[in-house]
Design an enzyme around this catalytic site. Structure first.
Site, PDB file in Angstrom:
ATOM      1  N   GLU A   1       0.789  -1.245   0.000  1.00 56.65           N
ATOM      2  CA  GLU A   1       0.000   0.000   0.000  1.00 56.65           C
ATOM      3  C   GLU A   1       0.819   1.292   0.000  1.00 56.65           C
ATOM      4  OE1 GLU A   1      -2.702  -0.287   3.336  1.00 56.65           O
ATOM      5  OE2 GLU A   1      -3.774  -1.985   2.490  1.00 56.65           O
TER       6      GLU A   1
ATOM      7  N   GLU B   1      -6.414 -10.701  -0.676  1.00 56.74           N
ATOM      8  CA  GLU B   1      -7.212 -10.359   0.514  1.00 56.74           C
ATOM      9  C   GLU B   1      -8.681 -10.204   0.143  1.00 56.74           C
ATOM     10  OE1 GLU B   1      -5.582  -6.992   2.657  1.00 56.74           O
ATOM     11  OE2 GLU B   1      -3.523  -7.625   2.302  1.00 56.74           O
TER      12      GLU B   1
END
Ligand code: XIL
Length: 388
Positions: A174, A292
């Site tokens: 991220e 995820e």
């Protein structure tokens, strides 16, 4: 019972893929752990094995072992496990200089006993850092040079600790900017990211090099959300794609891109864009994984998690299916992981107020339509030759 539309979607998928023979093997993946357990022939993992596609879940250490039904689902249904929190920096080094590997070691041992592979998660991330680190940087007692050394040691020590036991590492997580982030760099990195801000963007190539030195056999991934078109503009995809194309060209040891796959039914989802973007990463010579996956929707409350809209309840399994089939259709996609086992133990209600119902099993650990849809996608679409 499966709604007709799900069946139609699965059949449509099967139509563009070679149909598998009807016999269902139950072997663990070739590249699997130390044992070849016998698992239900119609489990997600057995069906995924037929096409050499790892089917994973994030695992919560608090439930593993002590919670028998939870543990049975993890063992029977999944060929890949990711520690939901146990390998994050705040978990492994809560006190400076003192490592605590206990929870992560438990999961790695469990995986070995159950013929599962492990996704290591995650080495460089702005969240869930130990407070000694963030406080030290904030008050200046940790200088930039020291921070770089601390990061180098963290990556080296953690990857070394698990050397030979991790299939894929989420090396960096991220660091790219979203459309709403105020300080994107020209190449799309988030200028406000803790690591980019403090150490500069060159640190990204370095963490991959450090991880590779510590475990040359682990597959090293960059992991992020909304990097397969979910931002509408596809800008975040493009930035990640171009950045890693450059790193690959420079010989930096990057092996894969992980798209997290956190969806929300209120935004809609373009499965074809998703597939095309995953394919573009694959075309760089990288592997791809959905790391995820969850699909949240508005619910009555966080305890029962009954969807407030009939349509949304229907979109949930459908969007899960679109993500899985995209992965099935991209040769370089090697695993598909759900972010948690069941709705009663999900990060979603606590993070996105008013939403829930995001996983494959409900609040009582019963399989949901999304579970059966994925099972069907896997059963119908297995390619005898498997993944490359
Ligand atoms: C989440 C966990 O699920 C929570 O239990 C924890 O409190 C916060 O982190 N992207 C990631 C994951 O890469 O590590 C995050 O996991 C979810 C978003």
């Amino acid at each position: 019972m499966k709604p007709r539309r799900q069946l139609a979607a699965a059949v449509a998928t099967a139509a563009v893929l070679a149909l598998a023979p009807s016999a269902i093997a139950s072997a663990a993946p070739d590249q699997g752990g130390t044992k070849k357990p016998s698992v239900p022939a119609d489990s997600l993992r057995a069906l995924g094995d037929r096409q050499k596609l790892g089917i994973g879940t994030a695992v919560d250490d608090a439930h593993l072992g002590s919670d028998k039904p939870y543990t049975a689902i993890v063992a029977d249904q999944f060929s890949v496990v990711t520690p939901e929190n146990a390998m994050k920096w705040e978990s492994v080094e809560p006190t400076r200089g003192t490592y605590d590997w206990a929870a992560a070691d438990r999961l790695v041992a469990f995986a070995g006993e159950h013929g599962q592979q492990v996704r290591g998660h995650t080495l460089l991330w702005h969240n869930q850092l130990p407070s000694w680190l963030t406080t030290g940087v904030d008050n200046g007692t940790i200088t930039k040079d020291q921070l770089r050394e601390i990061l180098h040691r963290h990556v080296t020590d953690e990857v070394t600790h698990f050397r030979g036991k991790i299939w894929q590492w989420d090396v960096a997580n991220e660091v790219f900017a979203n459309s709403w982030d105020p300080n994107p760099l020209p190449n799309g990195l988030n200028g406000d990211d803790f690591w980019i801000k403090n150490l500069g963007e060159g640190v990204l190539a370095d963490v991959f090099r450090w991880a590779h030195q510590a475990d040359p056999k682990a597959l090293l991934f960059y992991n992020d959300y909304n990097i397969a078109g979910q931002d509408g503009s596809n800008a975040k995809f493009q930035a990640v794609h171009d950045f890693f194309a450059k790193l690959v060209a420079q010989g930096v040891p990057v092996n894969g891109i992980g798209e997290q796959g956190h969806l929300d039914t209120q935004y809609g989802f373009d499965g074809k864009r998703f597939q095309a973007d995953l394919q573009s990463y694959g075309d760089l010579g990288l592997k791809v994984a959905v790391t995820e996956a969850d699909v949240r929707t508005f619910v009555n409350n966080a305890t029962e998690q009954v969807p407030t809209s009939q349509l949304a309840a229907f979109a949930q399994p459908y969007e899960f299916s679109q993500m899985l089939t995209a992965c099935q259709l991209v040769d370089q996609c090697i695993s598909f992981t759900a972010w948690g086992v069941y709705d009663g133990d999900s990060w979603i209600p606590g993070t996105f107020a008013g939403t829930g119902y995001g996983l494959l099993y409900d609040v009582n650990m019963a399989p949901k339509p999304a579970y059966y849809t994925l099972q069907q996608d896997l059963a119908l679409a297995a390619r005898p030759g498997g993944k490359k």
